[in-house]
Write a protein that holds these residues in place. Sequence first.
Motif, PDB file in Angstrom:
ATOM      1  N   PHE A  77       0.838  -1.203   0.000  1.00 17.85           N
ATOM      2  CA  PHE A  77       0.000   0.000   0.000  1.00 17.85           C
ATOM      3  C   PHE A  77       0.869   1.248   0.000  1.00 17.85           C
ATOM      4  O   PHE A  77       0.662   2.175  -0.791  1.00 17.85           O
ATOM      5  CB  PHE A  77      -0.932  -0.020   1.209  1.00 17.85           C
ATOM      6  CG  PHE A  77      -1.802   1.194   1.319  1.00 17.85           C
ATOM      7  CD1 PHE A  77      -2.939   1.319   0.540  1.00 17.85           C
ATOM      8  CD2 PHE A  77      -1.490   2.208   2.203  1.00 17.85           C
ATOM      9  CE1 PHE A  77      -3.746   2.443   0.637  1.00 17.85           C
ATOM     10  CE2 PHE A  77      -2.290   3.334   2.309  1.00 17.85           C
ATOM     11  CZ  PHE A  77      -3.414   3.450   1.523  1.00 17.85           C
ATOM     12  N   ASP A  78       1.856   1.292   0.907  1.00 13.42           N
ATOM     13  CA  ASP A  78       2.733   2.458   0.995  1.00 13.42           C
ATOM     14  C   ASP A  78       3.548   2.647  -0.285  1.00 13.42           C
ATOM     15  O   ASP A  78       3.803   3.771  -0.708  1.00 13.42           O
ATOM     16  CB  ASP A  78       3.659   2.342   2.207  1.00 13.42           C
ATOM     17  CG  ASP A  78       2.924   2.539   3.530  1.00 13.42           C
ATOM     18  OD1 ASP A  78       1.740   2.935   3.509  1.00 13.42           O
ATOM     19  OD2 ASP A  78       3.530   2.288   4.591  1.00 13.42           O
ATOM     20  N   MET A  79       3.959   1.543  -0.896  1.00 18.13           N
ATOM     21  CA  MET A  79       4.686   1.643  -2.164  1.00 18.13           C
ATOM     22  C   MET A  79       3.787   2.231  -3.250  1.00 18.13           C
ATOM     23  O   MET A  79       4.236   3.066  -4.049  1.00 18.13           O
ATOM     24  CB  MET A  79       5.206   0.271  -2.585  1.00 18.13           C
ATOM     25  CG  MET A  79       6.392  -0.201  -1.765  1.00 18.13           C
ATOM     26  SD  MET A  79       6.886  -1.898  -2.092  1.00 18.13           S
ATOM     27  CE  MET A  79       7.456  -1.805  -3.761  1.00 18.13           C
ATOM     28  N   THR A  80       2.522   1.821  -3.279  1.00 18.56           N
ATOM     29  CA  THR A  80       1.573   2.350  -4.261  1.00 18.56           C
ATOM     30  C   THR A  80       1.384   3.849  -4.073  1.00 18.56           C
ATOM     31  O   THR A  80       1.388   4.615  -5.046  1.00 18.56           O
ATOM     32  CB  THR A  80       0.219   1.625  -4.139  1.00 18.56           C
ATOM     33  OG1 THR A  80       0.431   0.229  -4.318  1.00 18.56           O
ATOM     34  CG2 THR A  80      -0.787   2.135  -5.144  1.00 18.56           C
ATOM     35  N   ILE A  81       1.249   4.282  -2.837  1.00 16.39           N
ATOM     36  CA  ILE A  81       1.094   5.712  -2.536  1.00 16.39           C
ATOM     37  C   ILE A  81       2.341   6.482  -2.969  1.00 16.39           C
ATOM     38  O   ILE A  81       2.249   7.569  -3.553  1.00 16.39           O
ATOM     39  CB  ILE A  81       0.828   5.915  -1.027  1.00 16.39           C
ATOM     40  CG1 ILE A  81      -0.469   5.250  -0.592  1.00 16.39           C
ATOM     41  CG2 ILE A  81       0.846   7.389  -0.649  1.00 16.39           C
ATOM     42  CD1 ILE A  81      -1.708   5.877  -1.141  1.00 16.39           C
ATOM     43  N   VAL A  86       5.285  10.084  -6.850  1.00 11.83           N
ATOM     44  CA  VAL A  86       6.341  10.321  -7.830  1.00 11.83           C
ATOM     45  C   VAL A  86       5.730  10.671  -9.187  1.00 11.83           C
ATOM     46  O   VAL A  86       6.126  11.645  -9.833  1.00 11.83           O
ATOM     47  CB  VAL A  86       7.267   9.091  -7.953  1.00 11.83           C
ATOM     48  CG1 VAL A  86       8.171   9.191  -9.175  1.00 11.83           C
ATOM     49  CG2 VAL A  86       8.094   8.924  -6.688  1.00 11.83           C
ATOM     50  N   LEU A  87       4.756   9.879  -9.628  1.00 10.61           N
ATOM     51  CA  LEU A  87       4.124  10.120 -10.925  1.00 10.61           C
ATOM     52  C   LEU A  87       3.416  11.470 -10.964  1.00 10.61           C
ATOM     53  O   LEU A  87       3.531  12.213 -11.948  1.00 10.61           O
ATOM     54  CB  LEU A  87       3.155   8.993 -11.258  1.00 10.61           C
ATOM     55  CG  LEU A  87       3.795   7.624 -11.521  1.00 10.61           C
ATOM     56  CD1 LEU A  87       2.719   6.557 -11.714  1.00 10.61           C
ATOM     57  CD2 LEU A  87       4.729   7.685 -12.711  1.00 10.61           C
ATOM     58  N   LEU A  93       4.586  18.842 -11.868  1.00 12.59           N
ATOM     59  CA  LEU A  93       5.674  19.794 -11.649  1.00 12.59           C
ATOM     60  C   LEU A  93       6.814  19.655 -12.649  1.00 12.59           C
ATOM     61  O   LEU A  93       7.731  20.467 -12.660  1.00 12.59           O
ATOM     62  CB  LEU A  93       6.227  19.622 -10.221  1.00 12.59           C
ATOM     63  CG  LEU A  93       5.224  19.784  -9.087  1.00 12.59           C
ATOM     64  CD1 LEU A  93       5.872  19.436  -7.757  1.00 12.59           C
ATOM     65  CD2 LEU A  93       4.662  21.196  -9.062  1.00 12.59           C
ATOM     66  N   ARG A  94       6.778  18.584 -13.416  1.00 11.99           N
ATOM     67  CA  ARG A  94       7.820  18.287 -14.403  1.00 11.99           C
ATOM     68  C   ARG A  94       9.177  18.014 -13.744  1.00 11.99           C
ATOM     69  O   ARG A  94      10.228  18.140 -14.352  1.00 11.99           O
ATOM     70  CB  ARG A  94       7.980  19.414 -15.426  1.00 11.99           C
ATOM     71  CG  ARG A  94       6.721  19.777 -16.161  1.00 11.99           C
ATOM     72  CD  ARG A  94       6.500  18.837 -17.327  1.00 11.99           C
ATOM     73  NE  ARG A  94       5.424  19.346 -18.172  1.00 11.99           N
ATOM     74  CZ  ARG A  94       4.295  18.684 -18.342  1.00 11.99           C
ATOM     75  NH1 ARG A  94       4.105  17.542 -17.762  1.00 11.99           N
ATOM     76  NH2 ARG A  94       3.354  19.176 -19.118  1.00 11.99           N
ATOM     77  N   GLY A  98       9.646  16.208  -3.267  1.00  9.76           N
ATOM     78  CA  GLY A  98       9.073  15.676  -2.035  1.00  9.76           C
ATOM     79  C   GLY A  98       9.286  14.188  -1.788  1.00  9.76           C
ATOM     80  O   GLY A  98       8.900  13.686  -0.742  1.00  9.76           O
ATOM     81  N   VAL A  99       9.875  13.478  -2.719  1.00  9.95           N
ATOM     82  CA  VAL A  99      10.141  12.055  -2.532  1.00  9.95           C
ATOM     83  C   VAL A  99      11.625  11.832  -2.754  1.00  9.95           C
ATOM     84  O   VAL A  99      12.134  12.092  -3.847  1.00  9.95           O
ATOM     85  CB  VAL A  99       9.329  11.178  -3.515  1.00  9.95           C
ATOM     86  CG1 VAL A  99       9.667   9.709  -3.330  1.00  9.95           C
ATOM     87  CG2 VAL A  99       7.838  11.406  -3.335  1.00  9.95           C
TER      88      VAL A  99
END
Length: 137
Positions: A77-81, A86-87, A93-94, A98-99
């Motif tokens: 779940f956390d990986m999906t979020i 990222v996407l 923002l191109r 934040g990640v």
Amino acid sequence: VVLLFGICIDIGMYVSGFFVFNSYGMKIAELLLGCALVALGIVLEILADVMYLPGEGLVKAINALLKKEFGSTKIKFDMTITVSAVLLSLLCLRRLEGVREGTVIAVLAVGLFVKLFLPYLRFIRKWQITPKAQRQE
């Protein structure tokens, strides 16, 4: 519950605010300690089985549907979020915003700590107070 959780986070940040680490290794160690504490809170929340924060409630619902182990479902779940973040960052923002590596470490570490702690803390359920009608069943 969310308000109480937020207050606990604020108190934790205030209490630990005087720790300032300059080395990258110590920052990672601090991150891992934080992940362990968050995982401990999640495990206690799950074992209490009373009320959940939205993220854990959704994971618990998915987990009940799929009949999987909670820690593994939490990691997925956390990986999906995180992948979604990222996407969206790249799309809107191109650039990636934040990640970073701390996010990825936290995604993996919290779920792994949950998997580690849960079996050892299941004894807490014995302390729960249940209505008399449920005890007789």
